[in-house]
Scaffold this motif. Structure first.
Motif, PDB file in Angstrom:
ATOM      1  N   GLY A  22       0.832  -1.205   0.000  1.00  0.00           N
ATOM      2  CA  GLY A  22       0.000   0.000   0.000  1.00  0.00           C
ATOM      3  C   GLY A  22       0.862   1.248   0.000  1.00  0.00           C
ATOM      4  N   ASP A  23       0.517   2.176  -0.856  1.00  0.00           N
ATOM      5  CA  ASP A  23       1.258   3.435  -0.953  1.00  0.00           C
ATOM      6  C   ASP A  23       0.378   4.554  -0.401  1.00  0.00           C
ATOM      7  N   THR A  24       0.578   4.869   0.861  1.00  0.00           N
ATOM      8  CA  THR A  24      -0.182   5.936   1.522  1.00  0.00           C
ATOM      9  C   THR A  24       0.771   6.776   2.369  1.00  0.00           C
ATOM     10  N   THR A  62      -7.776   0.037  14.461  1.00  0.00           N
ATOM     11  CA  THR A  62      -8.233  -1.351  14.544  1.00  0.00           C
ATOM     12  C   THR A  62      -9.547  -1.499  13.782  1.00  0.00           C
ATOM     13  N   LEU A  63     -10.008  -2.761  13.633  1.00  0.00           N
ATOM     14  CA  LEU A  63     -11.256  -3.044  12.925  1.00  0.00           C
ATOM     15  C   LEU A  63     -12.453  -2.737  13.819  1.00  0.00           C
ATOM     16  N   ASP A  64     -12.746  -1.465  13.911  1.00  0.00           N
ATOM     17  CA  ASP A  64     -13.874  -1.009  14.728  1.00  0.00           C
ATOM     18  C   ASP A  64     -15.020  -0.648  13.786  1.00  0.00           C
ATOM     19  N   VAL A  65     -16.076  -1.447  13.775  1.00  0.00           N
ATOM     20  CA  VAL A  65     -17.180  -1.236  12.826  1.00  0.00           C
ATOM     21  C   VAL A  65     -17.906   0.081  13.079  1.00  0.00           C
ATOM     22  N   SER A  66     -17.747   0.633  14.258  1.00  0.00           N
ATOM     23  CA  SER A  66     -18.415   1.906  14.561  1.00  0.00           C
ATOM     24  C   SER A  66     -17.642   3.107  14.036  1.00  0.00           C
ATOM     25  N   SER A  67     -16.454   2.857  13.488  1.00  0.00           N
ATOM     26  CA  SER A  67     -15.616   3.962  12.996  1.00  0.00           C
ATOM     27  C   SER A  67     -15.375   3.874  11.493  1.00  0.00           C
ATOM     28  N   TYR A 112      -6.399   6.793  10.026  1.00  0.00           N
ATOM     29  CA  TYR A 112      -7.238   6.173   8.990  1.00  0.00           C
ATOM     30  C   TYR A 112      -6.433   5.054   8.331  1.00  0.00           C
ATOM     31  N   PHE A 113      -7.118   3.978   7.971  1.00  0.00           N
ATOM     32  CA  PHE A 113      -6.450   2.950   7.173  1.00  0.00           C
ATOM     33  C   PHE A 113      -7.458   2.315   6.224  1.00  0.00           C
ATOM     34  N   PHE A 114      -6.920   1.785   5.121  1.00  0.00           N
ATOM     35  CA  PHE A 114      -7.749   1.174   4.085  1.00  0.00           C
ATOM     36  C   PHE A 114      -7.667  -0.354   4.181  1.00  0.00           C
ATOM     37  N   ASN A 123      -8.657 -10.947   2.924  1.00  0.00           N
ATOM     38  CA  ASN A 123      -8.751  -9.495   3.097  1.00  0.00           C
ATOM     39  C   ASN A 123      -7.399  -8.977   3.599  1.00  0.00           C
ATOM     40  N   HIS A 124      -7.198  -7.680   3.422  1.00  0.00           N
ATOM     41  CA  HIS A 124      -5.893  -7.156   3.839  1.00  0.00           C
ATOM     42  C   HIS A 124      -6.036  -5.701   4.286  1.00  0.00           C
ATOM     43  N   ASN A 125      -5.296  -5.340   5.356  1.00  0.00           N
ATOM     44  CA  ASN A 125      -5.265  -3.965   5.863  1.00  0.00           C
ATOM     45  C   ASN A 125      -3.963  -3.293   5.426  1.00  0.00           C
ATOM     46  N   TYR A 126      -4.072  -2.034   5.046  1.00  0.00           N
ATOM     47  CA  TYR A 126      -2.911  -1.291   4.569  1.00  0.00           C
ATOM     48  C   TYR A 126      -2.469  -0.266   5.631  1.00  0.00           C
ATOM     49  N   PRO A 127      -1.297   0.367   5.437  1.00  0.00           N
ATOM     50  CA  PRO A 127      -0.726   1.225   6.484  1.00  0.00           C
ATOM     51  C   PRO A 127      -1.659   2.371   6.904  1.00  0.00           C
ATOM     52  N   VAL A 128      -1.426   2.858   8.110  1.00  0.00           N
ATOM     53  CA  VAL A 128      -2.247   3.898   8.720  1.00  0.00           C
ATOM     54  C   VAL A 128      -1.749   5.293   8.309  1.00  0.00           C
TER      55      VAL A 128
END
Length: 333
Positions: A22-24, A62-67, A112-114, A123-128
């Motif tokens: 990820g390029d962020t 983190t994987l917070d569905v409320s955010s 923020y993260f994607f 699934n995959h999480n990218y840098p913050v």
């Protein structure tokens, strides 16, 4: 059997050779009331290229569905404070995951993260990325132009942004007696968007010192730049040249008339009385000199009066060259 196993192992190695990247940026600056963009490009294993996918942006670490700040498949999952304010600037299929947040608020600051989610795959999480929110301080820029009375002029006002969200609006505030027309354009150079507003007008000397204001407006904030009109004369010494010509002509006529009167009077006294002739001649010369001085004095008074009249408040920015009168006088005398 060995050959088949080797083939499957080769496919697995090819798939694993495409890393999740990820390029962020680590940090992004945002201004309250405007829009902000988090640039984002991602890659994934090539064997997932044809898989349907979705993208989710979280306003947390983190994987917070409320955010959830943005959800590509169903906006109902987005947190209420982000709903209708977020979108992607590109296409997920092209590897573009850039997030745009419109009408930025103070509470939008934070991490923020994607996250990419494949329909039949991992699934995959990218840098913050950290967003910092500050007061809106950006102002438009006005480019100065030479302003000459009676001559059409274009005055440009620009505003730059790197966010392709809600477009800012540029407007002009002008005095009621300064009519003009406005044209607006948008250009892009790389990631920078330039909004330009051009005010076209024909100023006169009475507009000297008036203010023009260019404003940039976003949904909830605005800023301005003020420009003061410095109106110049088309030719500040043109009028005095004509005045000198008329003045010199008047002086010639006046002096000629005085000489004529003196000569005529001297001739009428008779030539038989030498002493009286000398007295008349002396008187005529004195009269001629005195008349010349009076004419010159009247000319200077008239010139000064007109110069002072044209150097009132309306023409205070026009430079009139008084030395021009002395130069012309020297040429004549």
């Amino acid at each position: 059997m060995i050959g088949k196993s080797y083939f499957l192992l080769s496919l697995l190695q090819v798939g694993l050779s495409q890393d999740w990247k990820g390029d962020t940026p680590r940090e992004v600056t945002a201004f309250e009331g405007s829009c902000v963009q988090i640039p984002c490009h991602y890659s994934y294993p090539s064997h997932l290229a044809n898989q349907p996918r979705g993208g989710v942006w979280f306003n947390s670490k983190t994987l917070d569905v409320s955010s959830i700040a943005f959800h590509s498949r169903n906006h109902i999952f987005e947190a209420v404070q982000f709903r209708h304010r977020t979108r992607l600037s590109g296409n997920l299929k092209d590897g573009n995951c850039s997030l745009i947040i419109n009408n930025v608020r103070r509470e939008d600051a934070g991490p923020y993260f994607f996250r990419v989610e494949f329909h039949k795959g991992p699934n995959h999480n990218y840098p913050v990325t950290q967003i910092h929110v500050f007061d809106f301080t950006d102002k438009p820029t006005i480019f100065p132009a030479e302003i000459i009375a009676g001559k059409r002029v274009d005055i440009s006002c620009t505003f730059n942004t790197t966010c392709n969200g809600t477009a800012p609006v540029l407007t002009w505030d002008t005095p009621t007696d300064v009519p003009g027309s406005v044209s607006n354009t948008v250009t892009q150079h790389g990631v920078t968007l330039t909004y330009t507003s051009v005010l076209t007008l024909i100023p006169s000397l009475k507009h000297h010192g008036h203010n023009l204001t260019c404003r940039v407006r976003s949904p909830s904030v605005s800023s301005k730049r003020i420009f003061t009109l410095i109106v110049q004369c088309r030719d500040s010494n043109q009028w005095i040249t004509g005045l000198l010509g008329a003045g010199i002509t008047s002086c010639i006529g006046l002096i000629g008339f005085i000489i004529y009167k003196c000569v005529r009077k001297g001739s009428s006294t008779g030539r038989g009385h030498s002493a009286q002739a000398e007295q008349v001649s002396s008187y005529s010369q004195g009269r001629q000199l005195d008349g010349s001085r009076r004419g010159d004095s009247k000319w200077e008074m008239k010139l000064n009066r007109i110069i002072n009249e044209y150097q009132g408040p309306t023409y205070e920015n026009c430079v009139f060259d008084r030395s021009l009168s002395h130069q012309k006088s020297k040429q004549f005398f």
